[in-house]
Structure formats: structure tokens, C-alpha cells
Motif scaffolding. Structure first.
Motif, mmCIF file in Angstrom:
data_model
loop_
_atom_site.group_PDB
_atom_site.id
_atom_site.type_symbol
_atom_site.label_atom_id
_atom_site.label_comp_id
_atom_site.label_asym_id
_atom_site.label_seq_id
_atom_site.Cartn_x
_atom_site.Cartn_y
_atom_site.Cartn_z
ATOM 1 N N GLY A 117 -3.048 9.750 3.017
ATOM 2 C CA GLY A 117 -2.516 9.283 1.736
ATOM 3 C C GLY A 117 -3.343 9.706 0.542
ATOM 4 O O GLY A 117 -3.636 8.907 -0.338
ATOM 5 N N MET B 178 0.839 -1.207 0.000
ATOM 6 C CA MET B 178 0.000 0.000 0.000
ATOM 7 C C MET B 178 0.870 1.251 0.000
ATOM 8 O O MET B 178 1.930 1.285 0.606
ATOM 9 N N LYS B 179 0.409 2.255 -0.697
ATOM 10 C CA LYS B 179 1.037 3.569 -0.583
ATOM 11 C C LYS B 179 0.004 4.623 -0.982
ATOM 12 O O LYS B 179 -0.977 4.304 -1.662
ATOM 13 N N PRO B 180 0.228 5.868 -0.587
ATOM 14 C CA PRO B 180 -0.700 6.926 -0.997
ATOM 15 C C PRO B 180 -0.787 6.954 -2.525
ATOM 16 O O PRO B 180 0.213 6.745 -3.198
#
Ligand code: TPP
Ligand code: SF4
Ligand code: SF4
Lengths: 96, 294
Positions: free
Chosen positions: A25, A1-3
């Protein structure tokens, strides 16, 4: 997961949060326009040591299927990855 | 198991931020959060990392994060820690403050938190000046450095005061864990963050984080310069744990201080005499380290 980048960038007055909380995010702009040079990976030279991934201040280098990938939407072209790569697999190429 | 590039979490929690290209502070924040994971609750006072991370609606933290008052990083961490603990949450309260926000304006709140033994991690990313407001001297600006408030001219040659010793100030409280680090030796830093996350009570980590704009270096050289500051002996990698100081990396032979200084715009004006002063203060510090620390 990441923004990740959202579709929506403009907010109507009613939608602006009244409190100081908002979704974490939440990205609406890229950083690619800052770049004067782009890092380009030579897959044959890359030894998958992941030092470029470790030292990228923007976290835009990732590894998938034994390949190094760069998210050019958010790479600022600082050149740290090019200097850190001992195998000489990253070249900085001028943006035109 | 120690943290390495290979086993570091692939998740990113500080992404799309507006830090200058090659910013050392953003590299420290990004990787520390990868070690602490999604349950980290980050507190950032006024300073570059809050300025580049929160520009509504561009919110670059993927975990919970909040801006505190400039002086209040540690006190906000105290409150967050107490509230989430009472609610039974699984979390790590972590602060990321600049050198000005730590050694000058936030030192009182930090001292109070250490005194109470609050279960928090406080990380000072040290770019050696107030960068977000345009390079003013802080208590952690080293001797000789040119800033907008310590100019280099005919009468004075940059900062006339030595760098405050925040690591030992934190240790002097009898803190459970304190460490120094640099973004140039990333796995050393990340293993200290990981160790801190397993220790109860207050943890203080001081990480050198070059600022290309403020130091006058090319943006591609951040990591190199952050290594050289350790290699030439002007910074040391150490820990304070269970009441003992310990060096975690001893350079066999120091590289040239002059080379380290002269590649940075902020030190360009230094004379041979100034460099001698810097070298002899390094030697004095290391003599003490070698004698008194393990
Ligand atoms: C009480 C207060 N005084 C002054 C400011 C203005 N200010 C905002 S950021 C900043 C500099 C922060 O420097 P530092 O803590 O070293 O972090 P850096 O910007 O270098 O990351 C200052 C002076 C403020 N926001 N609040
Ligand atoms: S040029 Fe800089 S921002 Fe881009 S991938 Fe390399 S280290 Fe990351
Ligand atoms: S001014 Fe310096 S510390 Fe601030 S974002 Fe830019 S490089 Fe980072």
C-alpha cells in the motif's frame, strides 16, 4: 485503512530493495491527471444508497457523517458512478 | 448475513492502481478483497491486474500480494497456502487471473490444485481476451469478437470459435465450490466470494469483467454492459456446490442479444446471420440449463 500517498517518491540506489519485497500500500503518484470530467455530488438529491461506492472501480467514494465523499486525488473520471446513481445525484462536470 | 453495500468493509485494499478508467477487472479485485479482508494473500499472474497494481514504488495492494509466473497462479497459491498453514497464520490464499491466464496458460496448474483439493480461492476475472498485451484472442473470447488475432474482414468475421466453458470444466473436477458472476451484479458476486471463503478445499469463481478498451465501449458503461450480458442470456449466474448445478438468477425474459452486441466495437461487424448463430447457441445452452440444473 487504505493505501495512502507518501511524501517520498525518489529512491537512492542504496534504498532500492534487493529482494522482491516492499511495504504494502505504498503510493507515490496520484491519478487525478487522467480525468476529463469530475463527478460532483448533489447532497440534496443523494439518498445514501451507496451504489456509487459499491461500483467505483477505484474505490475512491466513501461515506462519512451521512455524506458521500470523493477522493479526487485518485478519481479517474470514468463516469460509472454518474450512471449508476438512480437518484440523479451525481453529475459529471468537464475538467477545465 | 449476506454482503450488501451497507455492511461491506469500509477498508480499501486495491487503491491508486493504474487500470484504465472504468476497468471491470479492477472493480472485481477491489471488492473481492474487501470481502476477504486484510489477511487475504493475493497472487496475480502476468496480466492487467498485476501490471496496474505493482509499479515500484507505487504498490497498490494494501494486503500481502505477489506476482506469479503467467502459468503459475494456482501452483503459487498451493505453496503459499501450505507454508502459511504450517506457520499457523490466519489467512486466505486468493488468486486473481485473467481469462488467458486461466483458460489457456494456467489451466494445468489450476487443474492440479483442484485435484489436490488445496484450500484456495481462484478468481478468474474474464475480460474475454489477453488485454494487457493489446487484445489477443484467448480461449474465453466469445464467437464473433474482433481481436488483433481474430480480425474482422472480408473472409472471417472475428473469432470463429465458441467460448470455452471454464465454469463447467472446473466443476467437472468435482470441485467443492464453483460459481459464475459478473461485476454488473456486484452483491451476487460478493456473496459468492464470501461463501467461497467459508468452504474448505478449492474454490473457483468466474467473474465477467468488461474492459472498455478491449470491448470498444465507453468507460462509463462497464457496469451496464456487465448487467446486460446476463439479462440477454449470453452469460448466466450459477453455482456448483455439493455436486449440484444451480442457477442463482433466472431472467424472466431475455433482453435483445443484438442490442448487447451492437453497442460494442468488437461486435460491430457482425451480420444478422452471425447474431442468429449467437442467439441459437444461447437458447440451446439455456434449454440444457433449465432441464438439468436446479
Ligand atoms: C509466459 C509468458 N508469456 C507471455 C507473457 C506476456 N503477457 C503478459 S500479460 C499477457 C496477457 C494476459 O492476458 P489475460 O490473462 O487474459 O489477462 P488480462 O491482461 O486480460 O487482464 C501476456 C500475454 C508473459 N508475461 N509470460
Ligand atoms: S468517476 Fe469513476 S473513478 Fe471517479 S468516483 Fe466515479 S466511479 Fe469512481
Ligand atoms: S486494458 Fe482493459 S483489463 Fe486492462 S486495465 Fe485497461 S480496462 Fe482493465
Amino acid at each position: 485503512m487504505k493505501p495512502y500517498l507518501r511524501e517520498k517518491s525518489a529512491f537512492s540506489f542504496e534504498e532500492i530493495p534487493e529482494k522482491t519485497c516492499f511495504e504494502a500500500g505504498y503510493l507515490v503518484t496520484k491519478n487525478s491527471g487522467w480525468r476529463r470530467a469530475r463527478p460532483v455530488i448533489d447532497k440534496d438529491k443523494c439518498v445514501m444508497c451507496l451504489q456509487c461506492y459499491l461500483y467505483c472501480p477505484d474505490g475512491v467514494i466513501s461515506e462519512s457523517d451521512n455524506n458521500i465523499c470523493i477522493d479526487y486525488d485518485f478519481c479517474k473520471g470514468c463516469g460509472i458512478c454518474g450512471k449508476i446513481c438512480k437518484a440523479g445525484a451525481i453529475k459529471m462536470e468537464a475538467e477545465v | 448475513m449476506s454482503v450488501t453495500a451497507k455492511n461491506l468493509s469500509r477498508e480499501e485494499f486495491f487503491y491508486g492502481h493504474k487500470a484504465c478508467p472504468g476497468c471491470g477487472g479492477s472493480l472485481a479485485v477491489r471488492n473481492a478483497l474487501k470481502v476477504l479482508g486484510k489477511n487475504a494473500v493475493a497472487v496475480l499472474p502476468a496480466g492487467c491486474m498485476s501490471a496496474v497494481g505493482f509499479n515500484f514504488p507505487q504498490l497498490c495492494f494494501g494486503n500481502n500480494a505477489i506476482i506469479s509466473t503467467f502459468a503459475g497462479t494456482a501452483s503459487m497459491l498451493t505453496g503459499i497456502e501450505a507454508a502459511l498453514r504450517i506457520r499457523g497464520c490466519d489467512f486466505t490464499a486468493v488468486g486473481f487471473a485473467g481469462d488467458g491466464g486461466t483458460a489457456d496458460i494456467g489451466i494445468q496448474a489450476l487443474s492440479g490444485a483442484i485435484d489436490r483439493g488445496d484450500n484456495i480461492i481462484y478468481i478468474c476475472y474474464d475480460n474475454e481476451a489477453y488485454m494487457n498485451t493489446g487484445i489477443q484472442k484467448s480461449g474465453l473470447t466469445p464467437f464473433g469478437a474482433k481481436t488483433t488475432t481474430t480480425p474482422a474482414g472480408e473472409n472471417i468475421r472475428g473469432n470463429i470459435r465458441p467460448k470455452k466453458n471454464m465454469f463447467e470444466i472446473a466443476a467437472a473436477h468435482g470441485i467443492p465450490y464453483a460459481a459464475t458472476a459478473t461485476v454488473g451484479y456486484m452483491t451476487d458476486f460478493l456473496n459468492k466470494v464470501e461463501k467461497a471463503s467459508r468452504i474448505k478445499g478449492t474454490k473457483y469463481i468466474h467473474v465477467i469483467a468488461p474492459c472498455p478498451s478491449g470491448w470498444g465501449i465507453p468507460e462509463s458503461d462497464t457496469v451496464e454492459v456487465a448487467r446486460e450480458i446476463v439479462d440477454c442470456g449470453l452469460w448466466y449466474l450459477a453455482e456448483f456446490y455439493e455436486g449440484e448445478f444451480k442457477v442463482t438468477h433466472t431472467p424472466k425474459e431475455f433482453t435483445s442479444v443484438e442490442n448487447y452486441l451492437k453497442k460494442q466495437g468488437r461486435f460491430k461487424h457482425l451480420t444478422a446471420e452471425d447474431i442468429k448463430i449467437i442467439e441459437s447457441s444461447r437458447d440451446k445452452k439455456w434449454e440444457k440449463i433449465r432441464k438439468e440444473w436446479v
